[in-house]
Design a protein around this motif. Structure first.
Motif, PDB file in Angstrom:
ATOM      1  N   UNK A  67       5.121 -14.063 -12.532  1.00  0.00           N
ATOM      2  CA  UNK A  67       4.436 -13.159 -11.613  1.00  0.00           C
ATOM      3  C   UNK A  67       5.263 -13.008 -10.344  1.00  0.00           C
ATOM      4  N   UNK A  68       5.141 -11.843  -9.723  1.00  0.00           N
ATOM      5  CA  UNK A  68       5.893 -11.558  -8.494  1.00  0.00           C
ATOM      6  C   UNK A  68       4.982 -10.823  -7.511  1.00  0.00           C
ATOM      7  N   UNK A  69       4.943 -11.313  -6.278  1.00  0.00           N
ATOM      8  CA  UNK A  69       4.118 -10.715  -5.238  1.00  0.00           C
ATOM      9  C   UNK A  69       4.890  -9.656  -4.475  1.00  0.00           C
ATOM     10  N   UNK A  70       4.252  -8.505  -4.245  1.00  0.00           N
ATOM     11  CA  UNK A  70       4.821  -7.440  -3.407  1.00  0.00           C
ATOM     12  C   UNK A  70       3.821  -7.141  -2.298  1.00  0.00           C
ATOM     13  N   UNK A  71       4.213  -7.385  -1.064  1.00  0.00           N
ATOM     14  CA  UNK A  71       3.320  -7.152   0.062  1.00  0.00           C
ATOM     15  C   UNK A  71       3.236  -5.656   0.378  1.00  0.00           C
ATOM     16  N   UNK A  72       2.022  -5.206   0.716  1.00  0.00           N
ATOM     17  CA  UNK A  72       1.811  -3.838   1.174  1.00  0.00           C
ATOM     18  C   UNK A  72       1.810  -3.869   2.697  1.00  0.00           C
ATOM     19  N   UNK A  73       2.709  -3.155   3.363  1.00  0.00           N
ATOM     20  CA  UNK A  73       2.772  -3.202   4.825  1.00  0.00           C
ATOM     21  C   UNK A  73       1.473  -2.705   5.460  1.00  0.00           C
ATOM     22  N   UNK A  74       1.133  -3.228   6.644  1.00  0.00           N
ATOM     23  CA  UNK A  74      -0.093  -2.783   7.322  1.00  0.00           C
ATOM     24  C   UNK A  74      -0.151  -1.274   7.520  1.00  0.00           C
ATOM     25  N   UNK A  75       0.997  -0.649   7.811  1.00  0.00           N
ATOM     26  CA  UNK A  75       0.997   0.794   8.061  1.00  0.00           C
ATOM     27  C   UNK A  75       0.728   1.604   6.793  1.00  0.00           C
ATOM     28  N   UNK A  76       0.796   0.968   5.627  1.00  0.00           N
ATOM     29  CA  UNK A  76       0.476   1.650   4.359  1.00  0.00           C
ATOM     30  C   UNK A  76      -0.873   1.194   3.822  1.00  0.00           C
TER      31      UNK A  76
END
Length: 318
Positions: free
Chosen positions: A64-73
């Motif tokens: 598994x791999x985590x991808x963060x969603x930026x606050x501005x998105x």
């Protein structure tokens, strides 16, 4: 015939799904209190969204791999509560999809809230400590899971009032049940003895296996000492019990990092023998959170991945 909510939750996605949206909620304790623009005192929590990718290599190994969603998105939202107990509130300790409703639990006030439109809290029930008849004190909700069509909410099980569980139906009707014997059986399986303790913050009911899965945050064979507890009592053993707790066993998951303890985990829809989880660190004023993944054979599918220097205590797959 319609499926129970626990089965529906796991069958929202199938085995072809390889990308999930996570919701993660913070419990910021004393730091939760804020002053609003109109001067009103309130309490806040952060709800963040992230993507989780399931990847299978040529040998069939799952990672598994985590991808963060930026606050501005749209990856971060503020939840504001106007309800507190003893000057504290919005200390949300768990997230659960209850049908189509995302539900969270305040471990200070006992509030049960639906989260709507990403940042709106809608109170639905107030849970009281122990049986609910003992004290005017909010239930210290720490874990929650679906069991059939009901939502089971539990506390950390360290004292007698915190061995009760709350059972909510689809309309938030409430029953309280004493789980002392079940908590005691888990303590025995973990071998803590009469002097020790176990602190629970993460549990899942597995409807296919008909098993309860508890992942204690702290385990100790010695009496509670805050300084030692914060640094040395983190746990890496999953407790697995059949439906009536007549058979209880433990399974080690990866290596133990003594300052990190599990604060929430969930079965992955479409891959119900794989799990995502949160680990948190709380040493004095220092707080950290990590996300990890594992399967029910004891294999780690994603090593601890740092997600923030705040305490996250609830994770759910949307």
């Amino acid at each position: 015939m319609s499926l129970n909510a626990d089965i529906q939750r796991l069958e929202r996605y199938d085995e072809t799904t390889d990308t999930y949206t996570l919701a993660i909620i913070t419990d910021e304790d004393h730091a939760a209190q804020v002053e609003l623009e109109d001067g009103q005192i309130a309490w806040q929590s952060t709800l963040r969204y992230d993507l989780l990718h399931r990847e299978v290599d040529a040998t069939g190994r799952v990672r598994y791999r985590l991808e963060e969603i930026p606050p501005e998105r749209g990856g971060e939202h503020r939840l504001v509560s106007l309800i507190a107990e003893g000057g504290r509130g919005a200390e949300f300790s768990e997230l659960v999809m209850f049908g189509k409703r995302l539900v969270t639990f305040d471990d200070r006030t006992g509030l049960v809230c639906e989260i709507r439109n990403e940042n709106q809290l809608v109170p639905r029930q107030i849970l009281m400590t122990g049986s609910g008849d003992e004290r005017f004190k909010g239930f210290k909700s720490e874990w929650a899971t679906l069991w059939g069509d009901r939502l089971i909410v539990g506390s950390h099980g360290k004292t007698a009032p915190e061995e009760w569980v709350k059972i909510l139906d689809r309309n938030y009707g409430l029953a309280s049940v004493d789980w002392h014997e079940r908590y005691q059986l888990m303590r025995e399986a973990l071998g803590v003895g009469e002097r020790g303790y176990v602190i629970h913050e993460a549990a899942e009911w597995h409807p296919y296996r008909r098993e309860w899965l508890f992942f204690p945050r702290k385990v100790s064979s010695e009496p509670f000492d805050l300084a030692i507890d914060e640094r040395e009592r983190g746990n890496h053993r999953l407790v697995i019990a059949n439906e009536d707790f007549s058979l209880v066993r433990t399974l080690p998951i990866g290596e133990c990092v003594p300052e990190r303890g599990i604060s929430s985990f969930k079965l992955v829809p479409g891959h119900p023998d794989e799990c995502i989880g949160l680990k948190s660190v709380e040493i004095g004023e220092r707080t950290e959170s990590y996300l990890f993944c594992f399967n029910l054979e004891g294999e780690v599918l994603q090593e601890d991945t740092f997600i923030g220097d705040y305490k996250c205590e609830g994770v759910e797959i949307l």
